[in-house]
Scaffold this active site. Structure first.
Site, PDB file in Angstrom:
ATOM      1  N   THR A 284       1.454  89.640   8.385  1.00 63.27           N
ATOM      2  CA  THR A 284       2.342  90.236   7.382  1.00 63.27           C
ATOM      3  C   THR A 284       3.797  90.104   7.802  1.00 63.27           C
ATOM      4  O   THR A 284       4.664  89.751   6.988  1.00 63.27           O
ATOM      5  CB  THR A 284       1.983  91.716   7.159  1.00 63.27           C
ATOM      6  OG1 THR A 284       0.628  91.814   6.700  1.00 63.27           O
ATOM      7  CG2 THR A 284       2.901  92.362   6.138  1.00 63.27           C
TER       8      THR A 284
ATOM      9  N   ARG B 185      15.027  79.174  -2.053  1.00 60.78           N
ATOM     10  CA  ARG B 185      14.899  78.476  -3.333  1.00 60.78           C
ATOM     11  C   ARG B 185      15.833  79.063  -4.373  1.00 60.78           C
ATOM     12  O   ARG B 185      16.481  78.334  -5.140  1.00 60.78           O
ATOM     13  CB  ARG B 185      13.450  78.546  -3.824  1.00 60.78           C
ATOM     14  CG  ARG B 185      13.228  77.876  -5.201  1.00 60.78           C
ATOM     15  CD  ARG B 185      11.781  77.921  -5.626  1.00 60.78           C
ATOM     16  NE  ARG B 185      11.330  79.243  -5.994  1.00 60.78           N
ATOM     17  CZ  ARG B 185      11.528  79.806  -7.190  1.00 60.78           C
ATOM     18  NH1 ARG B 185      12.232  79.165  -8.124  1.00 60.78           N
ATOM     19  NH2 ARG B 185      11.061  80.996  -7.448  1.00 60.78           N
TER      20      ARG B 185
ATOM     21  N   TYR C 245       2.798  94.668  16.052  1.00 60.04           N
ATOM     22  CA  TYR C 245       3.928  95.168  15.278  1.00 60.04           C
ATOM     23  C   TYR C 245       5.254  94.809  15.948  1.00 60.04           C
ATOM     24  O   TYR C 245       6.149  94.228  15.319  1.00 60.04           O
ATOM     25  CB  TYR C 245       3.813  96.684  15.128  1.00 60.04           C
ATOM     26  CG  TYR C 245       4.866  97.308  14.250  1.00 60.04           C
ATOM     27  CD1 TYR C 245       4.912  97.045  12.880  1.00 60.04           C
ATOM     28  CD2 TYR C 245       5.810  98.193  14.776  1.00 60.04           C
ATOM     29  CE1 TYR C 245       5.870  97.629  12.072  1.00 60.04           C
ATOM     30  CE2 TYR C 245       6.772  98.778  13.974  1.00 60.04           C
ATOM     31  CZ  TYR C 245       6.799  98.489  12.618  1.00 60.04           C
ATOM     32  OH  TYR C 245       7.755  99.071  11.822  1.00 60.04           O
TER      33      TYR C 245
ATOM     34  N   ARG D  26       1.987 109.517  12.580  1.00 58.91           N
ATOM     35  CA  ARG D  26       3.330 109.671  13.128  1.00 58.91           C
ATOM     36  C   ARG D  26       3.581 111.131  13.476  1.00 58.91           C
ATOM     37  O   ARG D  26       3.002 112.049  12.901  1.00 58.91           O
ATOM     38  CB  ARG D  26       4.372 109.154  12.133  1.00 58.91           C
ATOM     39  CG  ARG D  26       4.296 107.657  11.950  1.00 58.91           C
ATOM     40  CD  ARG D  26       5.475 107.154  11.150  1.00 58.91           C
ATOM     41  NE  ARG D  26       5.044 106.477   9.947  1.00 58.91           N
ATOM     42  CZ  ARG D  26       5.819 105.672   9.230  1.00 58.91           C
ATOM     43  NH1 ARG D  26       7.064 105.455   9.590  1.00 58.91           N
ATOM     44  NH2 ARG D  26       5.357 105.085   8.144  1.00 58.91           N
TER      45      ARG D  26
END
Length: 336
Positions: free
Chosen positions: A112, A126, A165, A206
């Site tokens: 990702t 683009r 990550y 968290r």
């Protein structure tokens, strides 16, 4: 011939132009905690917003108030696959950000960050439009400096359980800078320090959400390690102001730029403040510190202050009160 919009922002321009006379903004990860607040801020600015999210960690409830808005569109899509749309600017926030979520499928997390960056950079190239990358203070790893400045290269374990990550975001920053140098792409990179507030997932692992949910349920508050490790907590609204200020800044300001609140708190400080605000009787319990968990986080925000005119405004006690109210209502409903 130039056409202009009337007061009805949902009204389309003539097909001779095929465009709205307002900025069309793509937000990947737009149904997440921060992404949804960014969508709100952009709608408030008068933008047309295309929110893209695969809903792995994002949630429809975060954007349900926008679904009927004439300038908001939601698309379920995974950024590891190319996306072909027409927009005027891109905010790339797509990636699970809490350890529980990004360690669930670490290979997908890396994909990702890296493939998502490649696909969004290709789209920006683009279209010849500015692109914003939500990076993270995790690029600094477990720092050996008490104040993290953007020039600090970090102390990251490249093969640990958090590496998917940490290294994924570091690689994304590399790609952004190389597209800027090689293709003259207009880029912005922000390094996000610990942020909290309404719309956090109650089970994201968290520390702020953990402590608040445990306190509201009068369950033991779990502190990992001795509780003396520190974090600097930024309320979501301050962070979003920083995002917009960076995107609005001169093209020469690419970042990376730290955005966070430099006021530092130990985990025990945070737990005591949560107990005070909630009136909870939860005891404190201690567990082993997870592997590679940073012992200290504190941003140097000199760049944000000097170049963006940005400073955090919401301090921890005020922000926690708003966040506790959100979770208290949430726990009465679907998370009861």
């Amino acid at each position: 011939m130039k056409f202009t919009m009337h007061d009805n922002m949902g009204e389309k321009m003539t097909k001779l132009t095929g465009r709205y006379n307002i900025k069309r903004t793509l937000v990947t990860g737009g149904a997440g905690f921060l992404g949804s607040h960014l969508c709100d801020a952009l709608i408030e600015r008068g933008h047309e917003v295309l929110c893209v999210d695969n809903l792995f960690t994002g949630a429809r409830r975060n954007i349900e108030h926008l679904l009927d808005h004439p300038r908001f569109e939601f698309m379920r899509h995974d950024v590891t696959f190319p996306l072909y749309v027409e927009v005027d600017e891109i905010y790339n926030l797509a990636c699970p950000a809490s350890p529980i979520h990004y360690q669930h499928d670490p290979v997908q997390t890396t994909k990702t960050s890296v493939m998502g960056a490649i696909n969004m950079l290709g789209l920006a190239k683009r279209l010849k439009v500015p692109i914003f990358q939500a990076s993270t203070s995790e690029v600094y790893g477990d720092p050996n400096t008490p104040l993290q400045h953007e020039s600090y290269w970090g102390n990251v374990n490249p093969i640990g359980i958090r590496s998917c990550y940490d290294e994924g975001k570091r690689a994304a920053e590399t790609l952004f800078m190389d597209y800027h140098r090689q293709h003259n792409l207009d880029i912005k990179i922000v390094r996000i320090f610990n942020t909290y507030g309404p719309r956090m997932h109650p089970q994201d692992g968290r520390v702020v959400s953990n402590f608040i949910v445990q306190a509201l349920r009068n369950e033991p508050i779990t502190i990992y390690g001795d509780g003396m490790q520190t974090r600097s907590f930024c309320f979501y609204s301050d962070l979003i102001r920083g995002f917009l200020a960076l995107m609005d800044s001169d093209k020469s300001i690419t970042g990376p730029c730290n955005i966070g609140n430099p006021n530092e708190f130990t985990m025990i400080d945070l737990a005591k403040l949560v107990l005070e605000i909630t009136g909870s009787s939860s005891p404190l319990v201690f567990g082993p510190l997870p592997q590679d968990d940073p012992k200290q986080r504190r941003p140097d925000i000199t760049m944000a202050r000097d170049k963006l005119g940005w400073n955090p405004e919401i301090q921890l006690a005020e922000g926690l009160e708003k966040t506790v109210s959100y979770f208290a209502e949430l726990l009465k409903t679907s998370y009861s």
